[in-house]
Scaffold this motif. Structure first.
Motif, PDB file in Angstrom:
ATOM      1  N   LEU A   7       9.708  63.060  75.560  1.00  8.39           N
ATOM      2  CA  LEU A   7       9.176  61.815  76.102  1.00  8.39           C
ATOM      3  C   LEU A   7       7.658  61.831  76.058  1.00  8.39           C
ATOM      4  CD1 LEU A   7      11.491  61.499  79.238  1.00  8.39           C
ATOM      5  CD2 LEU A   7      11.629  60.156  77.121  1.00  8.39           C
ATOM      6  N   SER A   8       7.094  60.689  75.766  1.00  7.17           N
ATOM      7  CA  SER A   8       5.641  60.589  75.667  1.00  7.17           C
ATOM      8  C   SER A   8       5.017  60.431  77.045  1.00  7.17           C
ATOM      9  CB  SER A   8       5.265  59.370  74.814  1.00  7.17           C
ATOM     10  OG  SER A   8       5.639  58.168  75.480  1.00  7.17           O
ATOM     11  N   ASP A   9       3.702  60.687  77.112  1.00  3.99           N
ATOM     12  CA  ASP A   9       2.971  60.434  78.353  1.00  3.99           C
ATOM     13  C   ASP A   9       3.067  58.955  78.714  1.00  3.99           C
ATOM     14  OD1 ASP A   9       2.221  63.070  78.552  1.00  3.99           O
ATOM     15  OD2 ASP A   9       0.247  62.775  77.634  1.00  3.99           O
ATOM     16  N   GLY A  10       3.143  58.095  77.700  1.00  2.00           N
ATOM     17  CA  GLY A  10       3.259  56.664  77.943  1.00  2.00           C
ATOM     18  C   GLY A  10       4.518  56.330  78.721  1.00  2.00           C
ATOM     19  N   PHE A  11       5.645  56.966  78.352  1.00  2.00           N
ATOM     20  CA  PHE A  11       6.898  56.719  79.079  1.00  2.00           C
ATOM     21  C   PHE A  11       6.785  57.202  80.521  1.00  2.00           C
ATOM     22  CE2 PHE A  11      10.828  58.198  80.908  1.00  2.00           C
ATOM     23  CZ  PHE A  11      11.671  57.116  80.727  1.00  2.00           C
TER      24      PHE A  11
END
Length: 239
Positions: free
Chosen positions: A158-162
């Protein structure tokens, strides 16, 4: 499915030319198993609503059916529909007096949050549930629109954005709940870019760690995907 069919017929009275309602009606009429299974998830949940909550939900749904987005279609309406999944969950886990909270005339901004979605009793205490939905990322929508093949490495973690989006939604949801109780619940429906679930175990580790670090004082339940094959429950430390 009777309430779902009735809801569709009522919504068509004010939005007869709506593309989503037309598609759903066709799926039901043609008994299309591939898509009908998803609709049955909502149909089953709608049958759990008490009469008062059913009327409140139908009224609320009517206010959102005409909302449309170029990239996300009926997402705002689906967000409202997802509230019945949280209602069903609360009933199935033994909470009592579960009811939808009428929408407040004011609120809905960061400075003046709207009222929570659902109220219930747990151990005799009046408590609240706020429902949030996290859809696929903008990056995934870009990939779909580009119609190109991408390496599976884009889905490994998972990205930091998520995680930032998850935190933002939880923080805002908590601000909508008027009482401070460990019984209050933030119910989140999550749709990962990796819709198959190949990397779910890695995502679960990331999410559990993130919640333990950033949201130790709130109760959060994450339903993974519409059919809820996976779920993650996070309890506050003082529970």
């Amino acid at each position: 499915m009777e309430r779902l069919k009735y809801l569709i017929s009522e919504l068509k009275k004010t939005a007869d030319d709506d593309w989503w309602l037309s598609e759903v009606s066709s799926i039901i009429e043609e008994d299309d198993d591939f898509f009908l299974d998803d609709l049955k998830v909502y149909g089953k949940a709608l049958e759990v609503l008490d009469e008062g909550s059913w009327r409140e939900f139908a009224k609320k749904a009517a206010g959102y059916i005409k909302h449309d987005s170029r990239r996300r279609g009926k997402q705002q309406f689906i967000n409202i529909l997802n509230e019945v999944l949280a209602y069903e969950y609360l009933v199935s886990t033994g909470r009592s007096s579960v009811q939808f909270v009428p929408e407040s005339a004011e609120g809905g901004s960061k400075n003046k949050p709207k009222s929570p979605d659902i109220q219930f009793l747990e151990n005799g205490e009046k408590s609240f549930c706020e429902v949030k939905t996290i859809g696929v990322s903008e990056e995934e929508l870009d990939r779909v629109e580009a119609d190109e093949i991408y390496s599976a490495t884009v889905y490994y973690s998972l990205s930091d954005g998520f995680l930032n989006k998850l935190s933002s939604d939880i923080t805002y949801a908590a601000s909508q709940i008027p009482t401070n109780s460990s019984n209050n619940l933030i119910y989140v429906i999550v749709n990962f870019d990796d819709f198959v679930g190949l990397y779910y175990k890695e995502y679960e580790k990331q999410i559990r760690h993130h919640l333990s670090q950033a949201h130790e004082s709130v109760q959060v339940y994450l339903r993974i995907g519409l059919r809820g094959r996976f779920s993650i429950q996070h309890m506050p430390r003082n529970a």
